[in-house]
Design a protein around this motif. Structure first.
Motif, short mmCIF file in Angstrom:
data_model
loop_
_atom_site.label_atom_id
_atom_site.label_comp_id
_atom_site.label_asym_id
_atom_site.label_seq_id
_atom_site.Cartn_x
_atom_site.Cartn_y
_atom_site.Cartn_z
N ALA A 73 -3.71 -15.35 1.58
CA ALA A 73 -3.04 -16.79 1.81
C ALA A 73 -2.40 -17.34 0.38
O ALA A 73 -1.54 -18.12 0.58
CB ALA A 73 -4.44 -17.82 2.22
N ALA A 74 -3.07 -16.90 -0.71
CA ALA A 74 -2.54 -17.25 -1.97
C ALA A 74 -1.35 -16.73 -2.12
O ALA A 74 -0.22 -17.18 -2.74
CB ALA A 74 -3.39 -16.87 -3.09
N VAL A 75 -1.28 -15.45 -1.66
CA VAL A 75 0.23 -14.63 -1.76
C VAL A 75 1.22 -15.14 -0.97
O VAL A 75 2.43 -15.54 -1.26
CB VAL A 75 -0.02 -13.37 -1.34
CG1 VAL A 75 1.35 -12.46 -1.39
CG2 VAL A 75 -0.89 -12.47 -2.66
N ALA A 76 0.97 -15.63 0.41
CA ALA A 76 1.59 -16.13 1.33
C ALA A 76 2.42 -17.56 0.63
O ALA A 76 3.35 -17.99 1.00
CB ALA A 76 1.00 -16.46 2.44
N PRO A 121 -1.45 -1.87 -0.96
CA PRO A 121 -1.92 -0.46 -1.20
C PRO A 121 -1.84 0.51 0.44
O PRO A 121 -1.14 1.40 0.35
CB PRO A 121 -3.09 -0.19 -1.56
CG PRO A 121 -3.39 -1.62 -2.32
CD PRO A 121 -2.44 -2.76 -1.54
N ASP A 122 -1.96 -0.64 1.38
CA ASP A 122 -1.88 0.22 2.77
C ASP A 122 -1.49 -0.69 3.78
O ASP A 122 -1.37 -2.14 3.62
CB ASP A 122 -3.39 0.73 3.10
CG ASP A 122 -4.43 -0.11 2.73
OD1 ASP A 122 -4.30 -1.31 3.31
OD2 ASP A 122 -5.48 0.01 2.31
N CYS A 130 2.56 -7.28 -6.87
CA CYS A 130 1.85 -6.07 -6.66
C CYS A 130 0.12 -6.46 -6.64
O CYS A 130 -0.32 -7.15 -7.45
CB CYS A 130 1.90 -5.30 -7.93
SG CYS A 130 1.02 -3.78 -7.85
N TRP A 131 -0.21 -6.22 -5.34
CA TRP A 131 -1.59 -6.56 -5.11
C TRP A 131 -2.50 -5.16 -5.39
O TRP A 131 -1.87 -4.31 -4.72
CB TRP A 131 -1.92 -7.07 -3.90
CG TRP A 131 -3.42 -7.05 -3.43
CD1 TRP A 131 -4.09 -6.47 -2.62
CD2 TRP A 131 -4.32 -8.02 -3.92
NE1 TRP A 131 -5.26 -6.76 -2.40
CE2 TRP A 131 -5.40 -7.88 -3.28
CE3 TRP A 131 -4.07 -9.14 -4.92
CZ2 TRP A 131 -6.43 -8.52 -3.51
CZ3 TRP A 131 -5.47 -10.01 -5.02
CH2 TRP A 131 -6.50 -9.72 -4.47
N VAL A 186 0.98 -9.81 -10.75
CA VAL A 186 0.18 -8.56 -10.48
C VAL A 186 -1.32 -9.11 -10.49
O VAL A 186 -1.96 -9.75 -11.27
CB VAL A 186 0.12 -7.74 -11.85
CG1 VAL A 186 -0.88 -6.56 -11.71
CG2 VAL A 186 1.53 -7.24 -12.27
N GLY A 187 -1.74 -8.78 -9.14
CA GLY A 187 -2.99 -9.48 -8.71
C GLY A 187 -4.14 -8.43 -8.30
O GLY A 187 -3.70 -7.31 -7.77
#
Length: 700
Positions: free
Chosen positions: A212-215, A233-234, A305-306, A340-341
Motif C-alpha cells: 500500500a505504501a508503494v501504491a 522479486p517474484d 526496488c522492493w 529502495v525498500g
C-alpha cells in the motif's frame, strides 16, 4: 558440302522437320535502390556475442526502407556473409566508415522497441558491468510476438495517457506517516523532483502494508504527471502491488487504467503485450520482475526496488547486472526518484546512505515498537532450564507458543531447507553419506523409502558407510516436508499447509485467517489477511551459517521477511543457536544497525561495496592473459587461486580465479580496461575460458 566462309558465327544446322527453339531471354536485373535522401546512414547494434564486436556498425538505408527504418526498430543486416539480427540505434548524415556500406536487408518490425532512454541505459549498464550492448539489449527487449503486434491498440495513446493522469486519485499517505522523511519524499516526488531514498519498511496490514505504501508513492507520481516503475522479486509480489494500486483507483490497461504487469512467468504473448502497451504510451505504471527494470516508461518519475537483497534481483546472464544498480543508473540518467525498500537493509543500500547518495526513510524506535511483534531468541542458554529437552528441534516453549497461538489464528513455521531429509549421515560415525556412483550427497524423500542422490538421482539401496561399514543413517538437515509431518503428529486435528517451490502445492500466495500451521521455506511464506498469530523460525544455526559474504545480513533478511507477517500483538520465536549479530538485530528489530556494522567491516577489509572488484574466473593461462593487459592506476591483483570443484567437475580443466580491486572512484576505469582486454582476447581467438563479473556476491 560447301565450306562456310562467312565471318558470322557458324550455326549447327537443324534436322528437317524439327522446330528451332527460340533463344532464351535474358532476365533484366533491377538496379539496386538508391540511398535515402535524408539521414542515409544507420548505426546498428548487431546481435552478436563476441566482445570485440561491441560497437555500432554502419549500414546504408535504402530509399525503400526510409519510412520504416526508424531508430529503435529491429532489423536484418548482412554480417560476415550471414543475415543476422540487430537494433537500429540512430540514423546520421555522414558515415565514419570510409569504405562502401552494405544496405539494410529489411526492417523486421515497425515497432521502435529500443527507446532512446532505454538505449542510453543499456549502454551505461554494459559499461558498468564490463559487458556488451547486445547482451544488455537481449535482457531489456522481450522476444518479438508477431500476433501481439498486430492486435488493435488503443484509439489514441496520447488521449489514453492524459486520461490516466487525470484519473489518478489525490493520494492520502497513511502508510508513510510513521516514517521520518516519508511525507517529505512524497512531496518532493509530487513537485517533479528526483529524491533518492532507502526505506526500511515496518510490518503492517491493510493500508499500512508495504504494498500500500508503494501504491501511494506511485499515485503521487502520477498526480505529478509522470510515470512509475516498480520492480519486485517474484510474481506474488507483483500481484500484491497491483492489488494495492487497484485499491487506490489505478486499474489495469485492459480496463482503461494506466497500470500493466511485466512478468516473464505470464508467457511470451502476455509479456510482449504489456511491453507494447508501455512502449505505445498506454501504460504509465509498470509493475514487474527483474527484466522490467528496462521497461520503456515515458517521462519516468519514480523507480522502486522492493527487497533488493532477494537473489531474484541478480541477473544470472551476462553481464550479470543487479536490479538495484540498474535502477540507480536509470534514476540518474532520466532524473527520476529512486526508492529502495525492504523490511531488512542490505549492505549495498546502507552504502548509498553512508556516502550521502541516498537518504534514509525509517521509523523511530517508538514507531518500531508499536508496529512489530515481540521477538524472543530460544538459544541453548535460554533453554538451559529445560535440561535434555533443550536439544529438541521444537523445544517446549516453542510448542506452547504454537498451541496458544493456534487458538487465535494461523501460525507460521519457517524452515531453512526444503524437502524431507535433504542431508543424511552415518548413524555410527556421523560421516556424511555419499553416492557410490557420483559421490553426491544422499538424502531422504520420504520416511519409508531408501536414500537417493541429490546429484544423479540414483537410489542408494544397500548403502554402507565407507568409513565404518555401518548401514544405519541419521538426519543431518530436516526439511519442510518432514517438519510438517512432525507438526501434524504433535498437533492432531490441526490443518498443516506446506509452501515451497518443491512442495506438492507449490508456493502459496495467501492463507485464510483460520487456525492452521503453515510450514514454509524462506521467501515462500504466504500472507495472511489479518497477519499470523505467531511465527517460529527453526534451525537458526543452519540459516545463519556460511562463510560467504553477507551471510548474516541475508539470514536477518529472511527472518524479518517472516516476522513482518505477524500481528503486532503476536510473538516471533527464533529457535537455535544462530549467529550472534543477526540474532541480536532480530530481537531489537534493527536491520540498519547490522548493515552499518557490516559495511564498516567491509571498508576495513576492502571488500565490496567499499571498493570495486572485478572477478575473472577461468583457465589459468586465459585469466593470466586478460589480467596482463589491464592497466589501471592503484590496481591490486589478488590471486590466482584455484576454484573449488566438486566431484562432478573433476574431469574438467581446473579453473582459477583472480580478483582485481580498485577504489570506488576508479571503478569505471577498471570495468573499461577489463572489457577492452576481453575484447582483445576475443579478436585474437585466444584459447581457454574466462568469465568476468563486476562486484560479485560470492567474492568470498
Amino acid at each position: 558440302m560447301d565450306r562456310v566462309t562467312s565471318a558470322s558465327t557458324p550455326e549447327q544446322p537443324a534436322l528437317a522437320g524439327l522446330e528451332v527453339p527460340a533463344a532464351p531471354r535474358r532476365r533484366r536485373v533491377a538496379a539496386p535502390p538508391g540511398p535515402a535522401a535524408r539521414l542515409p546512414v544507420a548505426r546498428v547494434c548487431v546481435d552478436l556475442a563476441p566482445p570485440h564486436l561491441d560497437r555500432p556498425f554502419e549500414y546504408l538505408v535504402p530509399e525503400t526502407l526510409d519510412d520504416a527504418a526508424r531508430p529503435g526498430v529491429r532489423v536484418k543486416v548482412r554480417f560476415a556473409g550471414q543475415d543476422v539480427d540487430g537494433w537500429l540505434l540512430e540514423r546520421v548524415e555522414q558515415a565514419d566508415h570510409e569504405g562502401r556500406l552494405l544496405p539494410l536487408r529489411r526492417v523486421v518490425s515497425s515497432e521502435p522497441v529500443v527507446a532512446p532512454a532505454v538505449a542510453r541505459l543499456a549502454r551505461a549498464v554494459a559499461d558498468r558491468w564490463a559487458g556488451s550492448l547486445a547482451d544488455v539489449l537481449r535482457l531489456a527487449v522481450p522476444p518479438r510476438h508477431a500476433r501481439v503486434e498486430g492486435e488493435v491498440d488503443a484509439p489514441d495513446s496520447g488521449e489514453a495517457v492524459a486520461g490516466a493522469v487525470v484519473a489518478a486519485p489525490a493520494p492520502g499517505a497513511p502508510a508513510w506517516e510513521a516514517y521520518r522523511g516519508g511525507p517529505a519524499f512524497l512531496r518532493h516526488v509530487l513537485a517533479g523532483g528526483a529524491p533518492r531514498a532507502v526505506w526500511t519498511a515496518l510490518p503492517g496490514t491493510g493500508e499500512h502494508r508495504w504494498a500500500a505504501a508503494v501504491a501511494q508513492a506511485v499515485a503521487t507520481t502520477l498526480l505529478g504527471g509522470r510515470g512509475a516503475l516498480v520492480v519486485v522479486p517474484d510474481a506474488r509480489d507483483v500481484d500484491r502491488v497491483c492489488t494495492a494500486l487497484r485499491e487506490t483507483g489505478l486499474t489495469d490497461v485492459s480496463e482503461g487504467g494506466p497500470v500493466t504487469r511485466l512478468v516473464a512467468e505470464d508467457g511470451p504473448a502476455a509479456r510482449y503485450r504489456s511491453f507494447l502497451a508501455t512502449l505505445r504510451g498506454r501504460a504509465r505504471v509498470v509493475v514487474g520482475t527483474r527484466a522490467s527494470a528496462f521497461a520503456p516508461v515515458a517521462d519516468l518519475g519514480l523507480v522502486v526496488c522492493w527487497d533488493d537483497g532477494d537473489l531474484q534481483h541478480a541477473e544470472p546472464r551476462a553481464p550479470y547486472p543487479h536490479v538495484r544498480e540498474v535502477l540507480a543508473l536509470r534514476s540518474e540518467l532520466e532524473g527520476a526518484a529512486l526508492l529502495v525498500g525492504g523490511h531488512a537493509r542490505t549492505v549495498e543500500a546502507q552504502h548509498l546512505v553512508a556516502t550521502g547518495w541516498a537518504h534514509e526513510v525509517s521509523a523511530d524506535r517508538a514507531g518500531v515498537r508499536a508496529r512489530t511483534p515481540r521477538v524472543r531468541a530460544l538459544t541453548s542458554v535460554e533453554l538451559a532450564r529445560e535440561g535434555p529437552a533443550a536439544a529438541a528441534r521444537l523445544p517446549a516453549p516453542a510448542w506452547r507458543v504454537l498451541r496458544d497461538a493456534l487458538a487465535l489464528g494461523p501460525v507460521l513455521v519457517q524452515v531453512p531447507r526444503a524437502g524431507y531429509v535433504p542431508v543424511v549421515a552415518c548413524g555410527r560415525c556421523r560421516t556424511p553419506a555419499r553416492c557410490a556412483t557420483c559421490h553426491g550427497p544422499l538424502g531422504l524423500t520420504s520416511g519409508d523409502g531408501p536414500p537417493s542422490c541429490g546429484w544423479c538421482g540414483r537410489l542408494a539401496t544397500g548403502w554402507r558407510c565407507d568409513e565404518c561399514g555401518a548401514a544405519a543413517l541419521r538426519s543431518v538437515r530436516v526439511g519442510s516436508e518432514r517438519t510438517a509431518e512432525e507438526l501434524g503428529r504433535a498437533f492432531p486435528g490441526t490443518t498443516v499447509r506446506v509452501s515451497g517451490a518443491r512442495a506438492a502445492g507449490g508456493v502459496l500466495s495467501e492463507v485464510p485467517d483460520r487456525p492452521a500451521l503453515v510450514v514454509a521455506t524462506p521467501g515462500a511464506e504466504p500472507h495472511a489477511p489479518g497477519g499470523y498469530a505467531a511465527a517460529v523460525l527453526l534451525d537458526a544455526a543452519v540459516a545463519s551459517a556460511g562463510e560467504r559474504l553477507g551471510a548474516e545480513v541475508d539470514a536477518l533478511r529472511r527472518w524479518l521477511g517472516a516476522a513482518a507477517l505477524v500481528r503486532p500483538e503476536g510473538q516471533v520465536l527464533l529457535v537455535g543457536d544462530g549467529a550472534v549479530r543477526p540474532t541480536q538485530a532480530l530481537v531489537r528489530w534493527d536491520p540498519a544497525g547490522l548493515a552499518e556494522r557490516e559495511l564498516d567491516e567491509r571498508a576495513e577489509l576492502r571488500l565490496p561495496p567499499a571498493v570495486r572488484v572485478a572477478s575473472l574466473t577461468g583457465t589459468r593461462d586465459a585469466v593470466a592473459a586478460v589480467v596482463t593487459r589491464v592497466d589501471v592506476p592503484v590496481l591490486e591483483v589478488l590471486g590466482p587461486v584455484p576454484v573449488p570443484q566438486d566431484d562432478r567437475g573433476a574431469a574438467l580443466e581446473p579453473e582459477v580465479r583472480t580478483l582485481l580491486r580498485v577504489p570506488p572512484a576508479d571503478g569505471a576505469t577498471l570495468a573499461a580496461a577489463v572489457a577492452a582486454s576481453v575484447a582483445i582476447r576475443s579478436a585474437r581467438r585466444e584459447g581457454g575460458t574466462v568469465r568476468v563479473q563486476m562486484d560479485p556476491a560470492d567474492v568470498l
